[in-house]
Write a protein that holds these residues in place. Structure first.
Motif, PDB file in Angstrom:
ATOM      1  N   GLY A  56       0.803  -1.218   0.000  1.00 12.46           N
ATOM      2  CA  GLY A  56       0.000   0.000   0.000  1.00 12.46           C
ATOM      3  C   GLY A  56       0.831   1.260   0.000  1.00 12.46           C
ATOM      4  O   GLY A  56       0.387   2.307   0.502  1.00 12.46           O
ATOM      5  N   LEU A  57       2.035   1.194  -0.567  1.00 14.50           N
ATOM      6  CA  LEU A  57       2.908   2.360  -0.627  1.00 14.50           C
ATOM      7  C   LEU A  57       2.786   3.035  -1.988  1.00 14.50           C
ATOM      8  O   LEU A  57       3.066   2.414  -3.015  1.00 14.50           O
ATOM      9  N   LYS A  58       2.409   4.307  -1.985  1.00 12.81           N
ATOM     10  CA  LYS A  58       2.332   5.091  -3.213  1.00 12.81           C
ATOM     11  C   LYS A  58       3.672   5.753  -3.490  1.00 12.81           C
ATOM     12  O   LYS A  58       4.526   5.829  -2.593  1.00 12.81           O
ATOM     13  N   PRO A  59       3.892   6.252  -4.710  1.00 12.00           N
ATOM     14  CA  PRO A  59       5.147   6.961  -4.980  1.00 12.00           C
ATOM     15  C   PRO A  59       5.294   8.170  -4.066  1.00 12.00           C
ATOM     16  O   PRO A  59       4.343   8.927  -3.869  1.00 12.00           O
ATOM     17  N   LEU A  60       6.466   8.356  -3.519  1.00 10.13           N
ATOM     18  CA  LEU A  60       6.767   9.505  -2.685  1.00 10.13           C
ATOM     19  C   LEU A  60       7.513  10.522  -3.547  1.00 10.13           C
ATOM     20  O   LEU A  60       8.567  10.216  -4.101  1.00 10.13           O
ATOM     21  N   VAL A  61       6.965  11.731  -3.670  1.00 12.39           N
ATOM     22  CA  VAL A  61       7.452  12.727  -4.623  1.00 12.39           C
ATOM     23  C   VAL A  61       8.177  13.855  -3.900  1.00 12.39           C
ATOM     24  O   VAL A  61       7.684  14.387  -2.889  1.00 12.39           O
ATOM     25  N   MET A  62       9.341  14.224  -4.419  1.00 15.75           N
ATOM     26  CA  MET A  62      10.143  15.318  -3.875  1.00 15.75           C
ATOM     27  C   MET A  62      10.225  16.443  -4.895  1.00 15.75           C
ATOM     28  O   MET A  62      10.009  16.244  -6.079  1.00 15.75           O
ATOM     29  N   SER A  63      10.563  17.634  -4.410  1.00 13.46           N
ATOM     30  CA  SER A  63      10.730  18.778  -5.309  1.00 13.46           C
ATOM     31  C   SER A  63      11.672  19.787  -4.703  1.00 13.46           C
ATOM     32  O   SER A  63      11.722  19.970  -3.485  1.00 13.46           O
ATOM     33  N   LEU A 296       9.917   4.325   5.107  1.00 14.44           N
ATOM     34  CA  LEU A 296       8.495   4.060   5.370  1.00 14.44           C
ATOM     35  C   LEU A 296       7.939   5.010   6.431  1.00 14.44           C
ATOM     36  O   LEU A 296       6.772   5.414   6.364  1.00 14.44           O
ATOM     37  N   ARG A 297       8.770   5.381   7.389  1.00 12.62           N
ATOM     38  CA  ARG A 297       8.314   6.344   8.406  1.00 12.62           C
ATOM     39  C   ARG A 297       8.013   7.696   7.751  1.00 12.62           C
ATOM     40  O   ARG A 297       7.006   8.340   8.068  1.00 12.62           O
ATOM     41  N   LEU A 298       8.882   8.114   6.840  1.00 13.50           N
ATOM     42  CA  LEU A 298       8.617   9.350   6.099  1.00 13.50           C
ATOM     43  C   LEU A 298       7.338   9.224   5.285  1.00 13.50           C
ATOM     44  O   LEU A 298       6.494  10.137   5.273  1.00 13.50           O
ATOM     45  N   ALA A 299       7.171   8.104   4.612  1.00  7.20           N
ATOM     46  CA  ALA A 299       5.960   7.876   3.813  1.00  7.20           C
ATOM     47  C   ALA A 299       4.722   7.917   4.688  1.00  7.20           C
ATOM     48  O   ALA A 299       3.677   8.474   4.288  1.00  7.20           O
ATOM     49  N   ALA A 300       4.803   7.343   5.871  1.00  4.05           N
ATOM     50  CA  ALA A 300       3.663   7.355   6.785  1.00  4.05           C
ATOM     51  C   ALA A 300       3.342   8.771   7.229  1.00  4.05           C
ATOM     52  O   ALA A 300       2.169   9.171   7.301  1.00  4.05           O
ATOM     53  N   ARG A 301       4.368   9.549   7.522  1.00  2.00           N
ATOM     54  CA  ARG A 301       4.148  10.911   8.008  1.00  2.00           C
ATOM     55  C   ARG A 301       3.474  11.794   6.955  1.00  2.00           C
ATOM     56  O   ARG A 301       2.655  12.653   7.294  1.00  2.00           O
ATOM     57  N   VAL A 302       3.825  11.608   5.682  1.00  2.00           N
ATOM     58  CA  VAL A 302       3.262  12.468   4.638  1.00  2.00           C
ATOM     59  C   VAL A 302       2.005  11.883   4.011  1.00  2.00           C
ATOM     60  O   VAL A 302       1.390  12.518   3.151  1.00  2.00           O
ATOM     61  N   GLY A 303       1.632  10.648   4.410  1.00  2.00           N
ATOM     62  CA  GLY A 303       0.348  10.120   3.987  1.00  2.00           C
ATOM     63  C   GLY A 303       0.336   9.286   2.732  1.00  2.00           C
ATOM     64  O   GLY A 303      -0.694   9.208   2.054  1.00  2.00           O
ATOM     65  N   VAL A 304       1.448   8.627   2.392  1.00  2.00           N
ATOM     66  CA  VAL A 304       1.439   7.774   1.202  1.00  2.00           C
ATOM     67  C   VAL A 304       1.604   6.298   1.548  1.00  2.00           C
ATOM     68  O   VAL A 304       1.848   5.475   0.672  1.00  2.00           O
ATOM     69  N   LEU A 305       1.458   5.943   2.832  1.00  2.00           N
ATOM     70  CA  LEU A 305       1.499   4.547   3.256  1.00  2.00           C
ATOM     71  C   LEU A 305       0.140   4.180   3.835  1.00  2.00           C
ATOM     72  O   LEU A 305      -0.297   4.723   4.849  1.00  2.00           O
TER      73      LEU A 305
END
Length: 829
Positions: A56-63, A296-305
């Motif tokens: 259930g992990l979506k792409p995590l996007v940076m800019s 994964l912790r970063l992904a969880a914090r920003v809402g993509v997990l």
């Protein structure tokens, strides 16, 4: 559910939320095999990480940031708010304003589908020659930490992550990919690590970006001591460590050094190379698990997990980006000279002559990866014309800061058309200028690097003035340049031996020919670029530019026109500026002089009109040899998209210039620390803890304008200073005739001089506002760290008990009140 900030939640709420996210992270980690774990740690493309649908992990996007959010494509098709430069933000000395700026950028990031902002830059202004100083805050670690903390808090309050960068000591650009910065432990701790430590403690950032450079013989993407032992161990950082782009060089070295993500993809030192290293027993699977856990912790914090509630579940209230950009700009302007109260100008003050190329074509941001494309830019000419009565304003160029061709801009309407080997059009995209900068998958819709054989920048140019217009190219490879049906160039541009890898992006433009054009009459232009395949490139990219320069007029003729305009006006306002060839990512400055004949222009105008006001449009210090010959000097930094409107607010007195210098301004010949060029790939930080104002005071030199300096439109009387314990209270009175804002600065100075310590250092500050004749108090808590030094013997912080002067004032050189504070020995930490 309302937006929730980690800094505002109770300990119980934060702990419960963190525990729930950690459980989701562990559950997801347990479902991954070795190959999936390795794939997650390497970038999918230029800006994102791989999705893993099985957990259930979506792409995590940076800019890129830090003054706007560009998104995943370098294009004006999706414009971005452009805030003032980080030096401008630091010049406000206002953490809350930095927090609001961060919150706006989180709003922009969410709009663009970005989860992590590659900002802020908290490296220090070690020398005035750093080419990227506009992107960092200050020469002082304490001020940098305060502003950076507010910025990170603001971004993350909007549910978007940050990567505080560049960890650590990326304080110059020369040989930045390979330089080994040799720094003593004390200077490293007290100066260069200090802002990072403060932000980790005060803002709990979700990411850190490790730098290209080495520190004391170890490249930062492999620096086990600084990352694992200091950042994670001592400071308790639990976020994700992302490499600077193409900085990671070793699979096992990076993993052992604590690097979680190697960017960009798809070819990185992680991914398949990491999986192979694990299978061969060269890389520890436990270390891989820890890196995946951080991602994964970063992904969880920003809402993509899936299964993990993000830190912010609902976007905060919308912020007016243009209004905030304007507010930051006017709050950042530093009035360093105001002879005979020349400023503010009255709206009925008569005729104003506005002079300078940058007054018409404003430079609102620095060059390089910080570049964004705002929907509009308000130039000084635009801002003053809108604010003044009709007929009150005249304009003259006076002197152009550069005679070098620049990416096609004003008057050009362009698109980029992509074709395959057969000449079939694959797709096209709009261009904000003649600059094409596509890296990775940043391509027009329907276009791939594999199919694309050529790119044509094509459109029309409507000249603003008649005469001989110059056209050229910047970049490497084959080009055909055509203007008005006439071929100006058809050939190949090769790289010089040993050129920077980003030569196509940062390199010099080459003039290819001139064409006589008439004002207002459009002409067709085309630059066809034939692509060359480079199998060894770490990621595919298309980087080149159509460049242009308007008719060249003699400098003396332009200055004569400006002098006449100034002589006929009641007030002359001269805008001087640096250029992208002076301040940009990728190179350091050679000197601090304004480019072109701008200094001559200021002298000539000042001789013609004693009421000459100079506005300096630069991101970092420049020399001002005429500063005592003009009536007023206003430092405007790179003021962002609303800079011209903010300038009108300040010049005409609707608002007060609120800025104070975040870094010392002085002549290069007197500057104590200037070395940016490595010797045998090493750059020794021989000055130790003495940089910025600390170094100026050590050598007894007087700069043009001291750290902390800045005038407003009212006067302040410092009435009293009391110190109880480590709490200092300063009472100040607005002794002028209008409401104003003051930055009350507190410095600590040992009463017994110690040659190993600076004469004084910034220990705290507070901003107060008061009406005329109103008295207000500023209360500042002096932090323990202000009394500590790093003991290189015990390898720990050591509290320095003894007698100190607590000094309060308007700058490091204008200290009004002093009280003695005696401290007793305290336990070590």
């Amino acid at each position: 559910m309302a937006a929730r900030k980690p800094t505002e939640a109770t300990d119980t709420e934060t702990t419960d939320a963190d525990r729930a996210r950690e459980a989701a992270v562990e559950a997801a980690l347990g479902k991954l095999g070795p190959d999936a774990k390795a794939r997650l740690l390497g970038g999918r493309d230029m800006w994102s990480l791989h999705a893993l649908p099985e957990i259930g992990l979506k792409p995590l996007v940076m800019s890129d940031g830090p003054i706007g959010v560009r998104g995943t494509r370098w294009t004006a098709d999706d414009p971005s708010i452009a805030l003032p430069s980080p030096t401008a933000l630091a010049a406000t000395w206002d953490q809350d304003l930095a927090r609001r700026a961060g919150a706006l950028l989180a709003q922009e990031a969410r709009r663009k589908g970005v989860h992590v902002l590659l900002a802020p830059t908290v490296n220090l202004h070690r020398t005035p020659l750093g080419g990227r100083h506009f992107e960092a805050y200050s020469e002082d670690p304490y001020l940098t930490g305060v502003i950076g903390t507010g910025y990170v808090q603001g971004v993350q309050s909007g549910g978007v992550g940050t990567t505080v960068k560049h960890f650590v000591a990326n304080d110059a650009e020369t040989e930045r990919f390979t330089v080994d910065n040799r720094i003593g432990a004390r200077a490293l701790r007290e100066l260069y690590l200090a802002p990072f430590e403060a932000i980790v403690a005060g803002a709990h950032p979700w990411g850190i970006m490790t730098a290209y450079n080495q520190v004391n013989g170890v490249t930062m993407t492999e620096h086990r001591y600084l990352v694992n032992e200091v950042l994670r161990g001592e400071w308790g950082f639990d976020g994700c460590n992302v490499s600077d782009w193409m900085a990671a060089r070793s699979t096992t070295g990076a993993l052992e050094g604590g690097l979680d993500v190697a960017m960009p993809g798809p070819r990185t030192v992680y991914g398949e190379p990491l999986a192979a290293s694990v299978r061969a027993g060269e890389a520890e699977e436990g270390a891989v698990d820890e890196a995946v856990r951080n991602v994964l912790r970063l992904a969880a914090r920003v809402g993509v997990l899936e299964g993990a509630e993000p830190v912010v579940t609902e976007a905060p209230a919308e912020i007016d980006g243009a209004a905030l950009a304007r507010e930051i700009a006017r709050r950042s302007f530093v009035l360093v000279r105001n002879d005979n109260q020349t400023l503010p100008l009255s709206r009925s003050a008569g005729r104003i002559a506005l002079i300078g190329a940058a007054a018409r074509d404003a430079r609102v941001l620095g060059g390089g990866s910080a570049t964004v494309f705002p929907a509009r830019v308000v130039s000084p000419l635009d801002g003053l014309a809108a604010a003044l009565p009709e007929g009150a304003l005249t304009y003259a160029v006076g002197a152009d800061p550069s005679d070098e061709l620049a990416p096609a801009d004003k008057g050009f309407e362009l698109c980029a058309r992509c074709r395959d080997v057969k000449g079939t059009v694959l797709g096209e995209g709009g261009l904000p200028s003649g600059q094409v900068q596509w890296i990775g998958d940043d391509l027009p819709e329907g276009v791939t690097h594999e199919a694309m054989a050529s790119v044509e920048v094509v459109g029309t140019f409507t000249p603003r003035e008649s005469g001989e217009h110059s056209f050229g190219t910047r970049g490497l490879g084959g080009f055909t340049l055509t203007v008005g049906g006439r071929v100006l160039f058809d050939g190949v541009q090769r790289a010089d031996a040993g050129a920077d890898p980003f030569e196509a992006f940062f390199g010099s433009p080459v003039e290819r020919g001139t064409v006589a054009l008439t004002e207002g009459e459009p002409v067709e232009v085309s630059l066809l670029h034939r692509l060359e395949r480079k199998a060894a490139a770490p990621l595919p990219g298309v980087l080149f530019s159509l460049v242009h320069l308007g008719p060249r007029r003699a400098d003396d003729e332009l200055m004569s026109e400006a002098v006449e305009a100034a002589r006929d006006a009641d007030t002359a306002v001269v805008v001087v500026a640096t250029t992208e060839r002076v301040e940009s990512e990728g190179f350091d400055r050679r000197d601090l002089r304004l480019p072109g004949r701008q200094d001559d222009l200021v002298r000539a105008v000042a001789a013609a009109n004693p009421r000459t006001v100079v506005v300096v449009n630069s991101g970092a210090p420049v020399e001002l040899p005429w500063r005592d010959d003009v009536a007023a000097v206003l430092l405007g930094w790179f003021p962002g998209q609303e800079g011209g409107a903010a300038l009108a607010d300040v010049l005409l007195g609707a608002e007060e210039p609120g800025g104070r210098l975040p870094t010392t301004w002085g002549d290069l010949a007197a500057a104590p620390v200037t070395e940016v060029t490595p010797s045998n790939a090493e750059l020794a930080y021989r000055e130790g803890v003495f940089i910025g104002y600390r170094a100026w005071e050590r050598v007894g030199a007087t700069p043009s304008y001291a750290f902390g300096h800045g005038l407003g439109y009212t006067d302040w009387t410092y009435e009293s200073l009391t110190v109880e314990g480590t709490t200092a209270t300063v009472r100040v009175r607005n002794s002028g005739c209008r409401t104003g804002r003051e930055v009350v600065q507190l410095y600590l100075a040992p009463t017994e001089p110690d040659p190993a310590r600076p004469a004084r250092w910034l220990a705290g500050f507070a901003t107060v506002e008061a009406a005329p004749d109103e008295s207000v108090r500023a209360t500042v808590e002096l932090p323990r760290r202000a009394f500590e030094i790093w003991d290189e013997v015990s390898n720990s912080w050591a509290y320095q008990a003894g007698s100190y002067e607590v000094q309060a004032g308007r700058s490091v050189a204008d200290l009004r009140l002093t009280r003695v504070l005696r401290t007793a020995p305290q336990g070590a930490r």
